[in-house]
Scaffold this active site. Structure first.
Site, PDB file in Angstrom:
ATOM      1  N   THR A  11      10.271   6.442  48.400  1.00 32.20           N
ATOM      2  CA  THR A  11       9.100   7.276  48.674  1.00 32.20           C
ATOM      3  C   THR A  11       8.681   7.243  50.133  1.00 32.20           C
ATOM      4  O   THR A  11       8.273   8.261  50.698  1.00 32.20           O
ATOM      5  CB  THR A  11       7.926   6.796  47.784  1.00 32.20           C
ATOM      6  OG1 THR A  11       8.260   7.104  46.433  1.00 32.20           O
ATOM      7  CG2 THR A  11       6.622   7.474  48.137  1.00 32.20           C
ATOM      8  N   ASP A  50      16.704   7.870  46.065  1.00 30.46           N
ATOM      9  CA  ASP A  50      15.587   7.369  45.265  1.00 30.46           C
ATOM     10  C   ASP A  50      16.117   6.065  44.670  1.00 30.46           C
ATOM     11  O   ASP A  50      17.244   6.027  44.145  1.00 30.46           O
ATOM     12  CB  ASP A  50      15.272   8.381  44.155  1.00 30.46           C
ATOM     13  CG  ASP A  50      14.033   7.992  43.362  1.00 30.46           C
ATOM     14  OD1 ASP A  50      13.101   8.811  43.291  1.00 30.46           O
ATOM     15  OD2 ASP A  50      14.007   6.869  42.798  1.00 30.46           O
ATOM     16  N   SER A  51      15.348   5.002  44.724  1.00 36.88           N
ATOM     17  CA  SER A  51      15.910   3.699  44.330  1.00 36.88           C
ATOM     18  C   SER A  51      16.250   3.630  42.846  1.00 36.88           C
ATOM     19  O   SER A  51      16.898   2.681  42.402  1.00 36.88           O
ATOM     20  CB  SER A  51      14.984   2.551  44.726  1.00 36.88           C
ATOM     21  OG  SER A  51      13.868   2.476  43.877  1.00 36.88           O
ATOM     22  N   THR A  82      10.286   1.868  45.687  1.00 38.01           N
ATOM     23  CA  THR A  82       9.587   0.762  45.013  1.00 38.01           C
ATOM     24  C   THR A  82      10.098   0.530  43.589  1.00 38.01           C
ATOM     25  O   THR A  82       9.925  -0.562  43.054  1.00 38.01           O
ATOM     26  CB  THR A  82       8.070   1.018  44.960  1.00 38.01           C
ATOM     27  OG1 THR A  82       7.819   2.203  44.190  1.00 38.01           O
ATOM     28  CG2 THR A  82       7.480   1.150  46.343  1.00 38.01           C
ATOM     29  N   ASP A  83      10.717   1.562  42.972  1.00 39.68           N
ATOM     30  CA  ASP A  83      11.063   1.420  41.551  1.00 39.68           C
ATOM     31  C   ASP A  83      12.032   0.266  41.281  1.00 39.68           C
ATOM     32  O   ASP A  83      11.898  -0.433  40.277  1.00 39.68           O
ATOM     33  CB  ASP A  83      11.648   2.737  41.011  1.00 39.68           C
ATOM     34  CG  ASP A  83      10.570   3.799  40.848  1.00 39.68           C
ATOM     35  OD1 ASP A  83       9.375   3.446  40.810  1.00 39.68           O
ATOM     36  OD2 ASP A  83      10.923   4.992  40.752  1.00 39.68           O
ATOM     37  N   ARG A 215      15.028 -11.052  26.257  1.00 37.70           N
ATOM     38  CA  ARG A 215      13.564 -11.117  26.436  1.00 37.70           C
ATOM     39  C   ARG A 215      12.951 -11.475  25.088  1.00 37.70           C
ATOM     40  O   ARG A 215      12.867 -10.650  24.185  1.00 37.70           O
ATOM     41  CB  ARG A 215      13.043  -9.796  26.963  1.00 37.70           C
ATOM     42  CG  ARG A 215      13.636  -9.453  28.332  1.00 37.70           C
ATOM     43  CD  ARG A 215      12.884  -8.341  28.998  1.00 37.70           C
ATOM     44  NE  ARG A 215      11.559  -8.791  29.406  1.00 37.70           N
ATOM     45  CZ  ARG A 215      10.597  -7.982  29.839  1.00 37.70           C
ATOM     46  NH1 ARG A 215      10.805  -6.690  29.891  1.00 37.70           N
ATOM     47  NH2 ARG A 215       9.421  -8.468  30.197  1.00 37.70           N
ATOM     48  N   GLN A 247       8.718 -12.262  27.172  1.00 38.78           N
ATOM     49  CA  GLN A 247       8.165 -10.915  27.346  1.00 38.78           C
ATOM     50  C   GLN A 247       6.756 -10.985  27.941  1.00 38.78           C
ATOM     51  O   GLN A 247       6.241  -9.980  28.423  1.00 38.78           O
ATOM     52  CB  GLN A 247       8.100 -10.194  25.998  1.00 38.78           C
ATOM     53  CG  GLN A 247       9.465  -9.888  25.438  1.00 38.78           C
ATOM     54  CD  GLN A 247       9.402  -9.216  24.067  1.00 38.78           C
ATOM     55  OE1 GLN A 247       8.352  -8.760  23.628  1.00 38.78           O
ATOM     56  NE2 GLN A 247      10.525  -9.156  23.390  1.00 38.78           N
TER      57      GLN A 247
HETATM   58  N1  ASP Z   1      11.072   6.734  42.869  1.00 36.52           N
HETATM   59  C1  ASP Z   1      10.749   6.118  44.133  1.00 36.52           C
HETATM   60  C2  ASP Z   1      11.866   5.159  44.473  1.00 36.52           C
HETATM   61  O1  ASP Z   1      11.939   4.114  43.920  1.00 36.52           O
HETATM   62  C3  ASP Z   1       9.448   5.412  44.039  1.00 36.52           C
HETATM   63  C4  ASP Z   1       8.970   4.766  45.323  1.00 36.52           C
HETATM   64  O2  ASP Z   1       9.667   4.565  46.279  1.00 36.52           O
HETATM   65  O3  ASP Z   1       7.783   4.396  45.361  1.00 36.52           O
HETATM   66  O4  ASP Z   1      12.689   5.464  45.301  1.00 36.52           O
END
Ligand code: ASP
Length: 312
Positions: A11, A50-51, A82-83, A215, A247
């Site tokens: 992102t 995108d991760s 972030t994902d 888990r 979990q």
């Molecule tokens: N979908 C995005 C990613 O992981 C989310 C982000 O970066 O916040 O690349």
């Protein structure tokens, strides 16, 4: 102080498209120009992703870039979606050894290209941390410096999206010189227990996978069905490493507390203590990438602060 910024996508560097936000070129470059930082070299890992699309091959590319450039820079920044950032942070903690520099992962919940983005602050904090943090793999996000092998994305929309429990052991594996263990292809699954769960699904996973993150409930219990018993014992016979984690987000497991968890001990399942699912998963991927004689010891050891109870 010279820093290398390895940009993978996410992102932070996205722009709007008709299909939704997607990685865009030039965004990180513009942010670096805004921040007027000197001595930062940008290394984009193309294609920017995108991760959600990240794979162990991407972990290998990042680790390789760090080891190849280790002696030329004082610190490293990795901009990442972030994902799956927590998976990559844990994966780098296990793969890399002997680092003498900090590696700081960061990203953003709102792209640098939109108003009120958190990207510029996170990037600026990460650049700072790359000069001041101790050697190891850290995540800099929303004003916090977090342990790479303990971090989780705990919120899907808040700017303060990441949490990590503390660890007295730094996110770093020892070694004389910087090196990394390349992730090898393997079949690993995360299997979460649920009441009345499909027996066919359990049996298939336990008889086919190379390694499993299990888990379990609370402090370490599981439904003792004939299918689960047979599957776990079959996995033990095949010497399939299985790490049990809870979990519950906090507290970890304490094997032996409940009779309803004794099957885990009987089947030789490894105590994951309070490891995150991301750390347990990437630890298994790392261990399966080691030469066979080193695997068992690595599985039982606390390699880089991934759990709280300290092993030898
Ligand atoms: N979908 C995005 C990613 O992981 C989310 C982000 O970066 O916040 O690349």
């Amino acid at each position: 102080m010279k820093s290398l910024l390895i940009h993978t996508g996410g992102t932070i560097g996205m722009g709007a498209t008709p299909e939704g936000f997607a990685p865009a070129e030039g965004v990180i470059e513009a942010a670096l120009a805004d921040l007027r930082v000197a001595d930062v070299t940008l290394l984009p890992l193309l294609p920017l992703i995108d991760s959600a699309q990240a794979t162990p091959a991407d972990w290998n590319r990042i680790a390789q870039a760090i080891v190849d450039n280790h002696s030329d820079y004082n610190g490293f920044i990795v901009t990442h979606g972030t994902d799956t950032l927590a998976f990559t942070a844990s994966a780098l903690c296990f793969a890399l050894a002997g680092l003498k520099r900090p590696v700081i992962l960061t990203g953003a919940m709102r792209p640098l290209t939109v108003e009120k983005s958190d990207g510029l602050q996170n990037l600026s904090d990460a650049l700072q941390a790359a000069e001041t943090a101790p050697p190891g793999i850290w995540v800099q996000f929303a004003g916090q410096l977090l342990h790479g092998a303990r971090v989780r994305k705990a919120h899907s929309s808040a700017l303060d999206a990441f949490t990590a429990s503390r660890s007295a052991k730094p996110p770093l594996q020892p070694g004389k010189t910087p090196s990394f263990t390349c992730y090898q292809p393997c079949e690993i699954g995360i299997l979460s227990m649920a009441p009345g769960q499909s027996e066919a699904c359990l049996a298939h996973a336990l008889t086919t996978l190379d390694a499993i993150v299990l888990r379990v409930f609370g402090a370490g219990t599981l439904p003792e069905t004939p299918a689960l018993r047979a599957g776990l014992l079959a996995a033990q016979t095949r010497q399939t490493p299985i790490i049990a984690i809870s979990q519950s987000p906090k507290g970890g497991i304490a094997l032996g507390t409940y009779a309803a968890g004794n099957l885990l001990l009987e089947a030789g399942v490894i105590d994951g203590h309070d490891m995150t699912p991301e750390a347990a998963y990437t630890k298994l991927a790392h261990v399966l990438s080691l030469p066979e004689p080193q695997r068992q010891a690595a599985l039982n050891r606390n390699l880089c602060g991934e759990f709280t109870a300290f092993g030898p």
